[in-house]
Enzyme design. Structure first.
Site, short mmCIF file in Angstrom:
data_model
loop_
_atom_site.label_atom_id
_atom_site.label_comp_id
_atom_site.label_asym_id
_atom_site.label_seq_id
_atom_site.Cartn_x
_atom_site.Cartn_y
_atom_site.Cartn_z
N LEU A 209 0.99 -1.28 0.14
CA LEU A 209 -0.17 0.14 0.19
C LEU A 209 0.85 1.04 0.04
O LEU A 209 1.99 1.27 0.17
CB LEU A 209 -0.85 -0.08 1.04
N THR B 261 6.00 0.46 2.38
CA THR B 261 7.09 1.44 2.95
C THR B 261 6.08 2.52 4.01
O THR B 261 5.65 3.27 3.63
CB THR B 261 7.87 1.80 2.07
N LYS C 266 14.83 -0.38 5.71
CA LYS C 266 14.40 0.26 4.39
C LYS C 266 14.50 1.69 4.14
O LYS C 266 15.37 2.22 3.43
CB LYS C 266 13.08 -0.19 3.87
#
Lengths: 286, 286, 286, 286
Positions: free
Chosen positions: C54, C85, C160
């Site tokens: 999403l 993320t 990330k």
């Protein structure tokens, strides 16, 4: 800048000898009553006070210490006032060379642009021996209305580049703040009026607001024309950064401001007033 | 902050009901004549106007929309003035919830610290419907002397965080500039006096100079004690950066200033006045 | 991104139930053999493992904890892998809610773009309880080739956004350095080849050089098309800055990089690959 | 640096004449078999190749063009290799003066520190006429193992300062990123290992990680001793910023990195390895 300063000297009754690399510029002054010379050294041989206004440190070195420079012929006792904005270490170097000739060199950079030069309302920031300041003041008063003594030689430059570094920072800060507030829904005139009575107040927000329409008669309300060009600000910030490196002084915001104005020059805003930073920050796709 | 504000309301003849997580704080106000409540919802059930002063957005959400929050019992027609400095989007959210209860929520953050709260000289920046502003002004005038209308709800916050972002930038800029000038040999009082008549002038250089000894009665001349703590400035800059991210507004100097004050907190200056940035820039090995 | 990931799951023999706000996207997957659902809660009622992809934290909250969200109908023992993320604190919040339902939530954001999703060569950075990692790895291996365990829930997001912050910095650094070297007279390919055997070497200089013509098959050699859009980098840097503010971590270069990419979006480069920072730095009047 | 380089020349069978301002340093080389001279001009009168290693541009100017400098006595055909890291414009100036004497001047700055000098494993980045490069390479191979031709004179310097600017940026970026990840709960070795297989990878993260304990045998694991001192990095970044100002190249991250390392020098980290930026970012009150 030099032209209107010379005209003011003439208008106040001084006899002057002028030299400029532009023959056209000299012709205009000759028409106003100045004598013209063919080199700085010729000027130096004919006068007892010298005022110079040059673009950068290299030009000053060449004008004074070059082959046909002032120091070739200067007479002992001559008072030199250099109004160029340059590296303070070069001012000190020139003062040392002048001293060997029995002359006095003071740095006297200005604030205020071409209009202040024409109107005789420049501010001069003067560095040099205090006992010579009165003589300098008499001469500079023909061209400016605010003559400030800043301490030893080089200090005029130091004040000038420090002031302009802070101006550079406060202008970008004001533009960022106004842009942020406007995107948050604030009306710019109201916003500026509140900030100007509060702790965020600065010359840039109060008298030179970068948002079009907040103030009349400032460059932002005239398509950022006139005023103080971004490329000139970049030059002064280059001097500030060189001074910061020489003295190992941390200047994180001054340094970033230098880079931002450089980016503006890259983006076609070099000749616009430096308050056009607001254009860079605005959403340009609108 | 809330304590002295409440005392001023009592002194001006208002009857008040107070709630605070600190029983000690409530006891002090009870001694001054306030009624005490056991929760925000109890306060809301007993009054027709509510004033809140809380540390951050989470506290405001909890105080109003939480289990024992104001919105559990609030009466239609109640006027809410929230003086916390928080995210403007949370102010808007609270105003929406208040509206569903028939109440009016206005944001009214302050400038001026504890001393201004005690002296009743705070500035309130008020956001909300214009027709409610007069009622708000009457109430706030018991605690402050400058009550400014900033537009729709959230705009009080917006002006506050914009002003403080510009203050953060001009303070670091002033400290960098003063430090650079001093290393170039300038005397700091003289330097400040020249800048303050020139284009670099700002509130930070003129009225709150970060260099010890330039001004009396400012934190820098008192070992950076008192004033506005660096950690509080970091909090306000966090709100400014969140607002900049929400609106995609570029704020290069505001963002870097946030990081610099954060570094200062890391370096043991969190509780010192934010003008102690000068200490970080000074050569510390001297 | 979700579409090609789903296709890979189908191709590897999994039966899947899909939901997307775009009916067109669901239709394409139905044609490939997927069952379609009318809401996340319908999906949850029919499967024993859930994979979500999403755009941002709000979408994840709504998909899981919203009115027709996954947590309305989820069965105990369900394994959830969220590849979005997002803010790591939201991942933790979702994991807490999942736990109350007897389900397991792991964050598993990806690196590698649409091409890696199509090719099944994504890297997944997985956060959650270690004993669940093997089960996650089996599933994720159908869509990626590098499945890395990063520690507790939220750590996949943390890795990330940290990696992308460093990528953002090294890309701007590489572009600045290449541009400076070129203006100093260096040939860009030669310059890159020397740096790539020296201490300035980074992924951005070596495998994704921002100067057109230095490498083939990278966005800079294709008018900065394809790749990783500047607007997406701005989003990831927003998450990094939020995390830095939450943890009071100083990130001066990360923060300035965020602002620079934001300026690029302002300047019409939002949809170009993020290596187009080189365009902003180049002299544009040439 | 010059000492071990001279020793390597001797060890490879070269006869050398040395000059240094430190008599002690000359004595050590004399003991190893070198002849000593009393000035650069005496050296120049006795040799057909000259190698210099000096701290900065002023020293290079003085060594070559000064009163007792090389150019007073240099013989036509002499090959000069200057391994100092200096302003590329000074290298060009010296090359011009050398040319007038019929000599060849090449800039050949090094990467690798004192240990590489001792081990004869330096990298030389060489600028000058291509036809002279083979002769230079023969000589430099006695002191280094990687001799790279960078183009015309000054280009060795240009590559060196560009590489070091990028190194400065990637090191701060790595330190920020590692610190942020650690505060988010990531284990530093795991975090580094993931980044080093991903797009954030750089020399600083992979081979010189600034977090103690991530790698063995790097300065961060030895209390930031040895390695490349912060003050030296500040010097190189000063050269990079001067070059950026000369060429009007925007370097926002390079410029900010310069300021950050300068702040580190202020904070007592001048003599520590430049990876000690991690110490500045860490919470110091812990």
């Amino acid at each position: 800048m030099g032209g209107p300063m010379a005209v003011n000297l003439l208008n106040k009754g001084h006899s002057i000898v002028v030299y400029d690399v532009s023959k056209e510029a000299m012709k205009r002054l000759e028409d106003e009553g100045a004598c013209v010379a063919t080199s700085p050294s010729e000027v130096a041989s004919k006068v007892d006070s010298i005022i110079s206004m040059l673009p950068n440190s290299q030009h000053v070195r060449s004008c004074y210490a070059g082959d046909k420079g002032v120091f070739q012929t200067i007479q002992p006792g001559t008072l030199i006032l250099d109004s160029s904005t340059i590296d303070p270490t070069v001012s000190k170097e020139m003062a040392g060379l002048a001293g060997k000739k029995g002359a006095v060199f003071m740095d006297a950079p200005v604030s205020g642009g071409v209009n202040a030069a024409k109107g005789g309302t420049l501010t001069f920031m003067v560095g040099g021996e205090e006992k010579e300041f009165e003589a300098a003041k008499v001469l500079l008063s023909s061209m400016g209305k605010n003559i400030v003594y800043c301490g030893e030689v080089g200090n005029g430059q130091a004040v000038k580049i420090c002031n302009n570094m802070l101006l550079a920072i406060t202008m970008i800060g004001t533009a960022e703040t106004m842009n942020l507030g406007m995107r948050l829904g604030l009306e710019p005139k109201l916003m500026a009026s509140i900030i100007n009575t509060a702790t965020g107040r600065c010359w840039a927000s109060e008298l030179y607001n970068p948002v079009p329409g907040v103030l009349e008669n400032v460059p932002s309300s005239n398509n950022y024309q006139g005023g103080f060009g971004t490329a000139l600000m970049v030059k002064d910030l280059g001097l500030a950064q060189a001074a910061a490196t020489d003295t190992q002084s941390p200047t994180p915001l001054g340094s970033l401001s230098h880079q931002i104005y450089r980016l503006m020059c890259n983006s076609g805003l070099a000749e616009k007033d430096f308050s056009s930073i607001f254009l860079l920050l605005q959403e340009q796709n609108k």
